[in-house]
Design a protein around this motif. Structure first.
Motif, short mmCIF file in Angstrom:
data_model
loop_
_atom_site.label_atom_id
_atom_site.label_comp_id
_atom_site.label_asym_id
_atom_site.label_seq_id
_atom_site.Cartn_x
_atom_site.Cartn_y
_atom_site.Cartn_z
N CYS A 93 118.29 185.58 29.96
CA CYS A 93 118.98 186.86 29.79
C CYS A 93 119.63 186.98 28.41
O CYS A 93 119.74 188.07 27.87
CB CYS A 93 120.04 187.00 30.89
N LYS B 30 123.09 187.95 36.76
CA LYS B 30 123.79 189.11 36.22
C LYS B 30 123.28 189.51 34.85
O LYS B 30 122.94 188.66 34.03
CB LYS B 30 125.29 188.81 36.10
N GLY B 31 123.26 190.81 34.62
CA GLY B 31 123.01 191.39 33.33
C GLY B 31 124.30 192.01 32.84
O GLY B 31 125.35 191.76 33.43
N PRO B 32 124.27 192.83 31.85
CA PRO B 32 123.04 193.23 31.16
C PRO B 32 122.50 192.09 30.30
O PRO B 32 123.26 191.23 29.85
CB PRO B 32 123.48 194.41 30.31
N CYS B 33 121.21 192.13 30.10
CA CYS B 33 120.54 191.12 29.29
C CYS B 33 120.33 191.65 27.88
O CYS B 33 120.26 192.86 27.67
CB CYS B 33 119.20 190.74 29.91
N VAL C 16 120.46 194.44 35.67
CA VAL C 16 119.37 193.91 34.86
C VAL C 16 118.32 195.00 34.69
O VAL C 16 117.55 195.27 35.60
CB VAL C 16 118.74 192.65 35.49
#
Length: 147
Positions: free
Chosen positions: A53, A77-80, A116
């Motif tokens: 990520c 978890k993201g955001p990537c 994501v």
């Protein structure tokens, strides 16, 4: 790289504009996963996800090879950093045997992806998510009203 061929085929079929040289693989085994179905590989999966990520160069692929991995509840978890992230599952992800091993987490949630964008989950057809449902059904309040 041979095991990544199904992912490459998927990319071509979905018209994702990426060159082979842009692929960056993050194999969970390289992050300490045992893949024996007994050892808890959750931390290795978390570490591989963090690297995947957080990779801003190219198209990152979190690769899960054709072995059995014991994975406790986890949130990817993201955001990537990249706009697209690929998770290629060739092996089996197995949930713990009993809800008592879930350390007070929501027993209805096992593997989650949150925030994501551009996530693609793929494999060659041999990958599995084994939630070990029969172990959970025996503990259901519907089957045992005392619970």
């Amino acid at each position: 790289m041979q095991q990544l061929l199904p992912a490459l085929l998927l990319l071509i079929l979905t018209h994702l504009p990426v060159a082979i040289k842009d692929l960056v693989a993050f194999d969970v085994k390289d992050y300490g996963a045992a893949g024996d179905g007994i050892t808890d590989d959750t931390q290795a999966f978390a570490d591989a996800w963090e690297a995947t990520c957080g990779n801003a160069a190219g198209l990152p692929i979190m690769f899960i090879p054709g072995e059995k991995f014991l994975v406790s509840p986890i949130i990817f978890k993201g955001p990537c950093k990249p706009s697209n992230v690929l998770v290629q599952v060739e092996g089996t992800l197995a949930a713990p045997d009993s809800p008592s091993t879930w350390n007070r987490t929501d027993a209805s949630l096992w593997i989650q992806f949150k925030s994501v964008d551009g996530l693609r989950l793929t494999g060659s057809g041999s990958g599995r998510f084994d939630g070990r449902g029969s172990n959970w059904w025996r503990q259901s309040c519907k089957l045992d009203p005392r619970k």
